[in-house]
Write an enzyme that holds these catalytic residues in place. Structure first.
Site, PDB file in Angstrom:
ATOM      1  N   ARG A  68     -15.276 -39.769   3.239  1.00 24.95           N
ATOM      2  CA  ARG A  68     -16.664 -40.116   2.908  1.00 24.95           C
ATOM      3  C   ARG A  68     -16.737 -41.295   1.935  1.00 24.95           C
ATOM      4  O   ARG A  68     -17.732 -42.023   1.911  1.00 24.95           O
ATOM      5  CB  ARG A  68     -17.410 -38.881   2.385  1.00 24.95           C
ATOM      6  N   GLU A 105      -5.560 -27.426  -6.238  1.00 22.59           N
ATOM      7  CA  GLU A 105      -5.667 -26.064  -6.762  1.00 22.59           C
ATOM      8  C   GLU A 105      -4.502 -25.208  -6.228  1.00 22.59           C
ATOM      9  O   GLU A 105      -3.835 -24.506  -6.962  1.00 22.59           O
ATOM     10  CB  GLU A 105      -7.015 -25.488  -6.321  1.00 22.59           C
TER      11      GLU A 105
HETATM   12  P1  AMP Z   1     -11.065 -33.584  -6.853  1.00 24.70           P
HETATM   13  O1  AMP Z   1      -9.721 -34.213  -6.660  1.00 24.70           O
HETATM   14  O2  AMP Z   1     -10.977 -32.130  -7.204  1.00 24.70           O
HETATM   15  O3  AMP Z   1     -11.931 -34.359  -7.830  1.00 24.70           O
HETATM   16  O4  AMP Z   1     -11.780 -33.562  -5.452  1.00 24.70           O
HETATM   17  C1  AMP Z   1     -12.383 -34.691  -4.983  1.00 24.70           C
HETATM   18  C2  AMP Z   1     -12.317 -34.815  -3.482  1.00 24.70           C
HETATM   19  O5  AMP Z   1     -12.621 -33.598  -2.804  1.00 24.70           O
HETATM   20  C3  AMP Z   1     -13.347 -35.825  -3.051  1.00 24.70           C
HETATM   21  O6  AMP Z   1     -12.777 -36.713  -2.100  1.00 24.70           O
HETATM   22  C4  AMP Z   1     -14.489 -34.997  -2.499  1.00 24.70           C
HETATM   23  O7  AMP Z   1     -14.999 -35.612  -1.341  1.00 24.70           O
HETATM   24  C5  AMP Z   1     -13.902 -33.634  -2.193  1.00 24.70           C
HETATM   25  N1  AMP Z   1     -14.676 -32.528  -2.792  1.00 24.70           N
HETATM   26  C6  AMP Z   1     -14.292 -31.723  -3.822  1.00 24.70           C
HETATM   27  N2  AMP Z   1     -15.200 -30.794  -4.096  1.00 24.70           N
HETATM   28  C7  AMP Z   1     -16.234 -31.004  -3.254  1.00 24.70           C
HETATM   29  C8  AMP Z   1     -17.513 -30.369  -3.049  1.00 24.70           C
HETATM   30  N3  AMP Z   1     -17.911 -29.326  -3.778  1.00 24.70           N
HETATM   31  N4  AMP Z   1     -18.321 -30.874  -2.093  1.00 24.70           N
HETATM   32  C9  AMP Z   1     -17.928 -31.935  -1.348  1.00 24.70           C
HETATM   33  N5  AMP Z   1     -16.738 -32.556  -1.484  1.00 24.70           N
HETATM   34  C10 AMP Z   1     -15.892 -32.108  -2.422  1.00 24.70           C
END
Ligand code: AMP
Length: 180
Positions: A68, A105
């Site tokens: 996205r 995670e």
């Molecule tokens: P993070 O590495 O945990 O910051 O996760 C970020 C990535 O996961 C991004 O590329 C987001 O598109 C996706 N992502 C994580 N959590 C969500 C959520 N609640 N809704 C949509 N996309 C998410």
């Protein structure tokens, strides 16, 4: 952008973001931006608002994160008269790459970028849709720096405040349009 404030644009964006409970797994509330993309007026305002925030800062490359992030990074790059560079999951990019493995995670993931995607000293803006734990963005900052690019800023459409992703990238400039 045309006198519209961050608060006004944030409210309009929030109204077209759809919560999908328990996707892709139980306990996660997925922020679905597809209704935003489907709405020309809001999509256009989103891109223009982010691009306006960065005009005049000398950004020459916008990095978008699969998948996205690509959708947002490409029109922002055009608005800024900058090039665009995709960061993809392992094995998807056709040319020579550098890669970064980071913890999720549960388990880990690997992201890649073409080794010639960023020139030495280039001012880079990194773009994605959601900042959650910050692990993805941190890995992308490291990829950019490995190519000797300068991370000028990180632009996120949505910041999930309660996950404190911002703390993981505290040394970088971060702009998010909406927060939950
Ligand atoms: P993070 O590495 O945990 O910051 O996760 C970020 C990535 O996961 C991004 O590329 C987001 O598109 C996706 N992502 C994580 N959590 C969500 C959520 N609640 N809704 C949509 N996309 C998410």
């Amino acid at each position: 952008m045309n006198g519209i404030t961050l608060d006004e644009v944030s409210q309009q964006i929030k109204a077209v973001i759809r919560d999908i409970p328990d996707f892709p797994k139980e306990g996660i509330v997925f922020k679905d931006i597809m209704p935003l993309l489907a709405n020309y007026d809001i999509f256009n305002k989103t891109i223009k608002f982010i691009a306006d925030h960065y005009k005049g800062r000398g950004i020459t490359k916008v990095v978008g994160i699969e998948a996205r992030g690509f959708i947002l990074a490409a029109p922002i790059a055009l608005e800024l008269q900058a090039g665009m560079a995709p960061v993809r999951k392992k094995g998807k990019l056709p040319y020579k790459t550098i890669s970064k493995t980071y913890d999720l995670e549960y388990g880990h993931d690997t992201l890649e970028i073409h080794e010639d995607a960023i020139k030495q000293g280039e001012k880079v803006l990194i773009v994605d849709d959601v900042l959650a734990t910050g692990g993805t963005i941190k890995a992308v900052c490291e990829l950019v720096e490995q190519l000797n690019g300068n991370v000028e800023s990180i632009a996120m459409l949505i910041e999930l405040d309660f996950l404190k992703g911002r703390e993981k990238i505290a040394n970088y400039d971060l702009f998010s349009l909406i927060k939950y």
